[in-house]
Design an enzyme around this catalytic site. Structure first.
Site, PDB file in Angstrom:
ATOM      1  N   ALA A   1       0.803  -1.231   0.000  1.00  0.00           N
ATOM      2  CA  ALA A   1       0.000   0.000   0.000  1.00  0.00           C
ATOM      3  C   ALA A   1       0.832   1.276   0.000  1.00  0.00           C
ATOM      4  CB  ALA A   1      -0.954  -0.008   1.198  1.00  0.00           C
TER       5      ALA A   1
ATOM      6  N   SER B   1      -4.605  -9.745 -12.542  1.00  0.00           N
ATOM      7  CA  SER B   1      -4.166  -8.986 -13.730  1.00  0.00           C
ATOM      8  C   SER B   1      -4.888  -9.528 -14.960  1.00  0.00           C
ATOM      9  CB  SER B   1      -2.657  -9.181 -13.923  1.00  0.00           C
ATOM     10  OG  SER B   1      -2.248  -8.743 -15.209  1.00  0.00           O
TER      11      SER B   1
ATOM     12  N   TYR C   1       4.862 -14.364 -14.027  1.00  0.00           N
ATOM     13  CA  TYR C   1       3.806 -13.389 -13.703  1.00  0.00           C
ATOM     14  C   TYR C   1       2.426 -13.919 -14.117  1.00  0.00           C
ATOM     15  CZ  TYR C   1       1.538  -8.834 -13.136  1.00  0.00           C
ATOM     16  OH  TYR C   1       0.716  -7.798 -12.722  1.00  0.00           O
TER      17      TYR C   1
ATOM     18  N   ALA D   1       1.429 -16.969 -14.665  1.00  0.00           N
ATOM     19  CA  ALA D   1       1.006 -18.127 -13.863  1.00  0.00           C
ATOM     20  C   ALA D   1       0.582 -17.687 -12.461  1.00  0.00           C
ATOM     21  CB  ALA D   1       2.142 -19.146 -13.782  1.00  0.00           C
TER      22      ALA D   1
END
Ligand SMILES: NC(=O)c1ccc[n+]([C@@H]2O[C@H](COP(=O)([O-])OP(=O)(O)OC[C@H]3O[C@@H](n4cnc5c(N)ncnc54)[C@H](O)[C@@H]3O)[C@@H](O)[C@H]2O)c1
Length: 281
Positions: free
Chosen positions: A34, A172, A184, A186
């Site tokens: 964050a 994503s 990424y 996977a």
């Protein structure tokens, strides 16, 4: 927590900074990753609606990218308190199981409960199978997928006790197609299915678990891309611009709110239509 203890506003605990009724008044929310980008926007958006936000990240300082977020310097917790909200920074490496256990136990010790967990922390590299070392693969999957599993595992017993338990996982568009690199892509596909499985587990307690699948968003993570990659991504997007962190912050707010109480197990694609022309396989 009683209304008197509401951390946000001295004048009206019910209203946010736009004068509208707060949707997350007094809820305890953990947002991982964050300090920067999407996670920062989610933390600020939830805070604006009355949530008390545990801002967690490996690094308190916001990441500044070569294309985006060049001038972001104020730590998220300082920005939250500047805007009249309440937040606490807890340092945590999402690849470290002990660190994750500490994040959860510290939150419980200080706030007594967890209502919302946003699993956002992630890293990205798009190198192919030959360029990706085993160690790099393990490291990425350790943060992007195993980190989501572990935070969920340790937070779930507490979220089950909430009247409005929410887990929101940031996946994503690369969960659904190739091109993100084997590690990424996977890891994000794994997050989408982990989301569905956890949704079933939390449902008997009335809570929800959903994923958000962002398209290309203006954050420092895009330092990984070339200027041509970014141009191409805009050209492939029916609403032709890059996404902004707030596009994801507002989607997370909806999923965290009572308005989304009967939505669970979904992957909400927020990509300006980028995936719309592609076939569903
Ligand atoms: N920006 C995009 O185009 C895009 C697109 C799709 C999905 N996402 C996903 O959104 C999430 C947030 O990405 P972003 O674009 O805001 O990136 P970012 O690099 O701006 O922010 C990521 C944050 O995660 C933190 N982080 C990295 N490794 C960590 C670790 N081991 N433990 C704890 N925190 C760690 C970083 O310090 C940083 O504050 C990621 O999961 C990413 O995969 C981003």
């Amino acid at each position: 927590m009683t209304p008197e203890m509401c951390p946000i506003s001295t004048k009206s605990a019910l209203n946010n900074r736009q004068g509208v009724k707060m949707r997350l008044k007094n809820r305890i929310a953990i947002v991982t990753g964050a300090s920067s980008g999407i996670g920062r926007s989610i933390a600020l958006t939830l805070s604006n609606e009355g949530a008390n936000v545990i801002v967690s990240d490996i690094d308190k300082t916001p990441k500044r990218g070569k294309y985006h977020e060049r001038n972001t310097i104020t730590p998220t917790v300082d920005e939250i308190s500047k805007l009249g909200g309440q937040g606490t920074f807890v340092q945590c490496d999402m690849s470290d199981e002990h660190g994750i256990k500490n994040l959860i136990s510290k939150t419980i010790k200080e706030h007594g409960r967890i209502d919302i967990l946003v699993n956002n922390a992630g890293i990205c590299f798009t190198s192919n199978s030959q360029e990706t070392t085993t160690q790099a693969f393990d490291n990425l999957v350790g943060i992007n997928l195993r980190g989501v599993f572990l935070a969920t595992k340790y937070a779930l017993p507490h979220i089950k006790k909430s009247k409005a338990g929410r887990i929101i996982n940031i996946a994503s568009v690369h969960a659904f197609n190739g091109g993100g690199g084997p590690a990424y892509a996977a890891s994000k596909a794994g997050v989408v299915n982990l989301t569905k499985d956890t949704a079933i587990e939390l449902a008997p307690n009335g809570g929800t678990v959903n994923a958000i699948c962002p398209g290309y968003i203006e954050t420092a993570i895009q330092d990984e891309l070339t200027e041509q990659n970014i141009k191409d991504s805009i050209e492939k997007t029916p609403l032709p611009r890059l996404g902004l962190p707030k596009d994801i912050g507002l989607a997370a707010l909806f999923l965290a709110s009572d308005d989304a109480e009967w939505i669970t197990g979904i992957s909400l694609i927020v990509d300006g239509g980028m995936l719309a022309p592609l076939p569903v396989v």
